[in-house]
Scaffold this motif. Structure first.
Motif, PDB file in Angstrom:
ATOM      1  N   SER A   1       0.864  -1.174   0.000  1.00 27.87           N
ATOM      2  CA  SER A   1       0.000   0.000   0.000  1.00 27.87           C
ATOM      3  C   SER A   1       0.902   1.224   0.000  1.00 27.87           C
ATOM      4  CB  SER A   1      -0.947   0.005   1.216  1.00 27.87           C
ATOM      5  OG  SER A   1      -0.220   0.129   2.416  1.00 27.87           O
TER       6      SER A   1
ATOM      7  N   TRP B   1      -1.340   1.795  -8.502  1.00 29.08           N
ATOM      8  CA  TRP B   1      -2.255   1.162  -7.541  1.00 29.08           C
ATOM      9  C   TRP B   1      -3.659   0.967  -8.114  1.00 29.08           C
ATOM     10  CZ3 TRP B   1       0.287  -0.855  -3.696  1.00 29.08           C
ATOM     11  CH2 TRP B   1       1.435  -0.238  -3.206  1.00 29.08           C
TER      12      TRP B   1
ATOM     13  N   LYS C   1      -7.444   0.981  -6.201  1.00 27.33           N
ATOM     14  CA  LYS C   1      -7.419   0.422  -4.847  1.00 27.33           C
ATOM     15  C   LYS C   1      -7.013   1.452  -3.806  1.00 27.33           C
ATOM     16  CE  LYS C   1      -5.790  -3.628  -2.318  1.00 27.33           C
ATOM     17  NZ  LYS C   1      -4.945  -4.862  -2.374  1.00 27.33           N
ATOM     18  N   PHE C   2      -6.078   2.335  -4.169  1.00 25.28           N
ATOM     19  CA  PHE C   2      -5.606   3.343  -3.233  1.00 25.28           C
ATOM     20  C   PHE C   2      -5.562   4.688  -3.933  1.00 25.28           C
ATOM     21  CE2 PHE C   2      -3.467  -0.571  -1.806  1.00 25.28           C
ATOM     22  CZ  PHE C   2      -3.945  -0.628  -0.496  1.00 25.28           C
ATOM     23  N   LYS C   3      -5.791   5.729  -3.151  1.00 23.41           N
ATOM     24  CA  LYS C   3      -5.608   7.091  -3.629  1.00 23.41           C
ATOM     25  C   LYS C   3      -4.251   7.554  -3.124  1.00 23.41           C
ATOM     26  CE  LYS C   3      -7.583  11.727  -3.651  1.00 23.41           C
ATOM     27  NZ  LYS C   3      -8.670  12.612  -3.131  1.00 23.41           N
ATOM     28  N   PHE C   4      -3.292   7.634  -4.014  1.00 26.83           N
ATOM     29  CA  PHE C   4      -1.916   7.905  -3.619  1.00 26.83           C
ATOM     30  C   PHE C   4      -1.612   9.386  -3.708  1.00 26.83           C
ATOM     31  CE2 PHE C   4       2.640   8.243  -4.834  1.00 26.83           C
ATOM     32  CZ  PHE C   4       3.160   7.874  -3.610  1.00 26.83           C
TER      33      PHE C   4
END
Length: 283
Positions: A97, A178, A181-184
């Motif tokens: 993550s 990602w 799935k993730f907000k980077f």
């Protein structure tokens, strides 16, 4: 972002007493990774998550003595096959993550393997985790600076780091995909050192050897405290009937057990939970 326009040979100077320059170079950059050469051996990055390093092969040549003061007979001149001593560092870092990765490493070798049969693995993990924790905090601080769009000087970077950044920029757009799935966000928030270097949840619960050692040492700590309390209780209950020598022995035992339990509690916390350590400041 780090400018990785050029990929050349670097001289890295140590800042410790007695340090010497180390010649390093990275080459063969491609989609599958790159290799690195240095004075004592080499290393290789296998995209996207595997890195391994290996020193030069050391050969132990043996010969058969002829019985005269352990010398070798010129007539026979028999030699045993040379033994090649090899050791490799295998380091696998898998991003799980944003800001978090799972690290797996090992040091396979073909000599001195008897050490692993005598000493449990958790003893070796103590020093290894110190280095990893200290590096982790350093990398976190570097990531915060990168998030602020600070330009880092290429001359101050190791060639492997420059090569990796170039590989990441060229074949992955400078970041990990990602998906949804993730907000980077590149500007990662600062993480407290106690949370960042927490060893129990990041390693102990996932390592069988360290987990067993943590439970065993915890039980030993409780047992020492129980012995201390029982010894004081026995002295208090029989102070008029017990000889002075026996009372002194029990009181000394209680004090020793209590002091040992307090030291053990500190040892458990420092080595299995959190240790504020910076190996760059330790000689």
């Amino acid at each position: 972002m780090i400018d990785t326009k050029f990929l050349t040979c670097f001289t890295v100077k140590a800042d410790k007493e007695g340090g010497v320059p180390i010649e390093m170079s990275a080459q063969g950059l491609g989609i599958n990774g790159f290799t690195s050469k240095r004075e004592w051996g080499g290393s290789k990055f296998i995209a996207p998550c595997v890195y391994y390093a290996f020193p030069e092969i050391v050969t132990d040549e043996g010969s058969v003595p002829d019985g005269r003061n352990g010398s070798v007979s010129p007539a026979e001149n028999k030699k045993e096959p040379p033994v090649q001593r090899r050791v490799v560092l295998i380091f696998i870092c898998v991003p799980v993550s944003p800001g978090k990765s799972r690290v797996i490493w090992c040091f396979p070798r073909n000599f001195a393997v008897w050490i692993d049969r005598i000493f449990p693995r958790w003893i070796f993990h103590l020093n290894q985790n110190l280095v990893l924790d200290s590096d982790l905090y350093f990398l976190h601080l570097e990531a915060l600076q990168i998030g602020k769009r600070l330009v880092l000087c290429q001359q101050n970077q190791m060639p492997m780091l420059v090569a990796f950044r170039k590989w990441l920029n060229k074949y992955s757009g400078g970041q990990i995909n990602w998906g949804d799935k993730f907000k980077f966000d590149l500007a990662l928030p600062p993480i407290p050192k106690e949370q960042l270097m927490d060893r129990y949840w990041s390693h102990v619960v996932n390592c069988r050897s360290c987990s067993v050692a943590h439970k065993g040492l915890g039980l030993l700590e409780v047992a020492l405290q129980v012995v201390s309390i029982i010894s004081i209780g026995v002295v208090a209950a029989t102070k008029h009937k017990m000889p002075a020598t026996a009372r002194i022995t029990l009181v000394s035992t209680a004090i020793l057990c209590f002091a040992t339990s307090k030291w053990l509690s500190h040892f458990i916390y420092k080595n299995f939970h959190f240790h504020d350590y910076n190996h760059a400041l330790v000689e």
